[in-house]
Design a protein around this motif. Sequence first.
Motif, PDB file in Angstrom:
ATOM      1  N   GLY A 100       0.817  -1.203   0.000  1.00  0.00           N
ATOM      2  CA  GLY A 100       0.000   0.000   0.000  1.00  0.00           C
ATOM      3  C   GLY A 100       0.852   1.255   0.000  1.00  0.00           C
ATOM      4  N   ASP A 101       0.660   2.091   1.030  1.00  0.00           N
ATOM      5  CA  ASP A 101       1.406   3.347   1.138  1.00  0.00           C
ATOM      6  C   ASP A 101       2.845   3.146   1.586  1.00  0.00           C
ATOM      7  N   PHE A 102       3.208   1.916   1.973  1.00  0.00           N
ATOM      8  CA  PHE A 102       4.476   1.683   2.654  1.00  0.00           C
ATOM      9  C   PHE A 102       5.454   0.864   1.806  1.00  0.00           C
ATOM     10  N   LYS A 103       6.698   1.291   1.816  1.00  0.00           N
ATOM     11  CA  LYS A 103       7.796   0.481   1.304  1.00  0.00           C
ATOM     12  C   LYS A 103       8.510  -0.114   2.506  1.00  0.00           C
ATOM     13  N   VAL A 104       8.519  -1.435   2.601  1.00  0.00           N
ATOM     14  CA  VAL A 104       9.012  -2.135   3.783  1.00  0.00           C
ATOM     15  C   VAL A 104      10.253  -2.947   3.429  1.00  0.00           C
ATOM     16  N   THR A 105      11.326  -2.748   4.200  1.00  0.00           N
ATOM     17  CA  THR A 105      12.554  -3.522   4.011  1.00  0.00           C
ATOM     18  C   THR A 105      12.913  -4.219   5.315  1.00  0.00           C
ATOM     19  N   PRO A 106      12.841  -5.555   5.355  1.00  0.00           N
ATOM     20  CA  PRO A 106      13.273  -6.285   6.550  1.00  0.00           C
ATOM     21  C   PRO A 106      14.780  -6.491   6.542  1.00  0.00           C
ATOM     22  N   PHE A 107      15.361  -6.586   7.736  1.00  0.00           N
ATOM     23  CA  PHE A 107      16.797  -6.859   7.851  1.00  0.00           C
ATOM     24  C   PHE A 107      17.041  -7.702   9.090  1.00  0.00           C
ATOM     25  N   PHE A 108      18.102  -8.500   9.039  1.00  0.00           N
ATOM     26  CA  PHE A 108      18.361  -9.470  10.106  1.00  0.00           C
ATOM     27  C   PHE A 108      18.762  -8.793  11.409  1.00  0.00           C
ATOM     28  N   VAL A 109      18.185  -9.298  12.517  1.00  0.00           N
ATOM     29  CA  VAL A 109      18.514  -8.845  13.868  1.00  0.00           C
ATOM     30  C   VAL A 109      18.861 -10.073  14.704  1.00  0.00           C
ATOM     31  N   PRO A 110      20.051 -10.130  15.314  1.00  0.00           N
ATOM     32  CA  PRO A 110      20.458 -11.317  16.068  1.00  0.00           C
ATOM     33  C   PRO A 110      19.665 -11.474  17.365  1.00  0.00           C
ATOM     34  N   HIS A 111      19.000 -12.623  17.509  1.00  0.00           N
ATOM     35  CA  HIS A 111      18.212 -12.937  18.702  1.00  0.00           C
ATOM     36  C   HIS A 111      17.998 -14.447  18.721  1.00  0.00           C
ATOM     37  N   ASP A 112      17.725 -14.999  19.883  1.00  0.00           N
ATOM     38  CA  ASP A 112      17.620 -16.457  20.013  1.00  0.00           C
ATOM     39  C   ASP A 112      16.211 -16.968  19.708  1.00  0.00           C
ATOM     40  N   SER A 113      15.682 -16.551  18.585  1.00  0.00           N
ATOM     41  CA  SER A 113      14.402 -17.035  18.076  1.00  0.00           C
ATOM     42  C   SER A 113      14.667 -17.774  16.769  1.00  0.00           C
ATOM     43  N   SER A 114      13.626 -18.312  16.151  1.00  0.00           N
ATOM     44  CA  SER A 114      13.822 -19.015  14.881  1.00  0.00           C
ATOM     45  C   SER A 114      14.455 -18.097  13.844  1.00  0.00           C
ATOM     46  N   ASP A 115      14.052 -16.866  13.873  1.00  0.00           N
ATOM     47  CA  ASP A 115      14.607 -15.809  13.030  1.00  0.00           C
ATOM     48  C   ASP A 115      14.129 -14.508  13.648  1.00  0.00           C
ATOM     49  N   ASN A 116      14.715 -13.393  13.281  1.00  0.00           N
ATOM     50  CA  ASN A 116      14.286 -12.104  13.818  1.00  0.00           C
ATOM     51  C   ASN A 116      14.685 -11.026  12.823  1.00  0.00           C
ATOM     52  N   VAL A 117      13.767 -10.097  12.582  1.00  0.00           N
ATOM     53  CA  VAL A 117      14.069  -9.013  11.673  1.00  0.00           C
ATOM     54  C   VAL A 117      13.685  -7.675  12.290  1.00  0.00           C
ATOM     55  N   GLY A 118      14.388  -6.648  11.861  1.00  0.00           N
ATOM     56  CA  GLY A 118      13.948  -5.281  12.059  1.00  0.00           C
ATOM     57  C   GLY A 118      13.306  -4.814  10.772  1.00  0.00           C
ATOM     58  N   TYR A 119      12.681  -3.663  10.822  1.00  0.00           N
ATOM     59  CA  TYR A 119      12.025  -3.138   9.631  1.00  0.00           C
ATOM     60  C   TYR A 119      12.393  -1.678   9.398  1.00  0.00           C
ATOM     61  N   MET A 120      12.726  -1.367   8.159  1.00  0.00           N
ATOM     62  CA  MET A 120      12.791   0.018   7.711  1.00  0.00           C
ATOM     63  C   MET A 120      11.560   0.260   6.858  1.00  0.00           C
ATOM     64  N   ILE A 121      10.775   1.265   7.241  1.00  0.00           N
ATOM     65  CA  ILE A 121       9.495   1.526   6.590  1.00  0.00           C
ATOM     66  C   ILE A 121       9.508   2.955   6.060  1.00  0.00           C
ATOM     67  N   GLU A 122       9.251   3.094   4.769  1.00  0.00           N
ATOM     68  CA  GLU A 122       9.291   4.402   4.117  1.00  0.00           C
ATOM     69  C   GLU A 122       7.919   4.748   3.557  1.00  0.00           C
ATOM     70  N   THR A 123       7.508   5.983   3.762  1.00  0.00           N
ATOM     71  CA  THR A 123       6.268   6.469   3.179  1.00  0.00           C
ATOM     72  C   THR A 123       6.288   7.989   3.118  1.00  0.00           C
TER      73      THR A 123
END
Length: 267
Positions: A114-137
């Motif tokens: 929609g209105d958002f451009k979303v870019t996930p990136f890896f964040v180290p944590h003891d879960s199956s996986d973890n991401v941060g998000y950069m969100i542009e609008t």
Amino acid sequence: MLKFISFGSGSSGNCYFLYTDNDGLMIDAGVGVRSLKKYFRDYGLSLTQIHHLLITHDHADHIKCVGSISNDLHLPVYATQAVHEGIDRNYCVTRKVNPADRHLLANNEPIVLGDFKVTPFFVPHDSSDNVGYMIETDGVTFCIITDAGRITEEMGGYIMQADYLVIEANHDREMLMAGPYPAHLKERISCGTGHLSNDACGEAIVRHMSEHLRHVWLCHLSEENNHPELARKTVEATLRSYGIVAGKDVQLDVLKRTMPTGIFTLD
């Protein structure tokens, strides 16, 4: 105009909402549906404003209501393959996400929602996986990093692009080490795949902040090993030691653990 509200930030439940006049994006679903309905009413919002649901990782305080929210509102859920698989395995998620509503994300690959451009990136944590998000609008860049064992150079690159930043300040190191937690839990929290301390948070902001960073929110504070005023003062002191004055050079707020923190306008 972009607006931001936190409905909870801590081990009891995490949930954040970004919205424009036409679109809405929720990050994590660790707050119950009944509470969300009340919060939305209290702030004059409607759950129908949520159009997309992003998940950072598969720990219960971030996903326990993802199936309920997705199913009730017919929302698409975006996460990496490993996080989707972790949601399926997590017994705390009593209602699973329907297969048709599951959408895959890949780190460092932008997606337009929609209105958002979303870019996930890896964040180290003891879960199956973890991401941060950069969100542009609409010319505004918002970045969120939670449950981070450490700040990598890649994460630092995303922080440098942010106009607005949500970043973890989970614990005070002295409180953690002197507290009642068993040794293995202290090690888990303080290691490179655990949680970010107040000191490490402050250093990350200083090292990677840009001139266009306007506002920082400290998130995911520990109830046992931190305090909002302590987190704020520690980060403020770190910034000040590098000549950066909170409240003048950059706004600094602490998100509440178990209740909304009000609506912020990001312009």
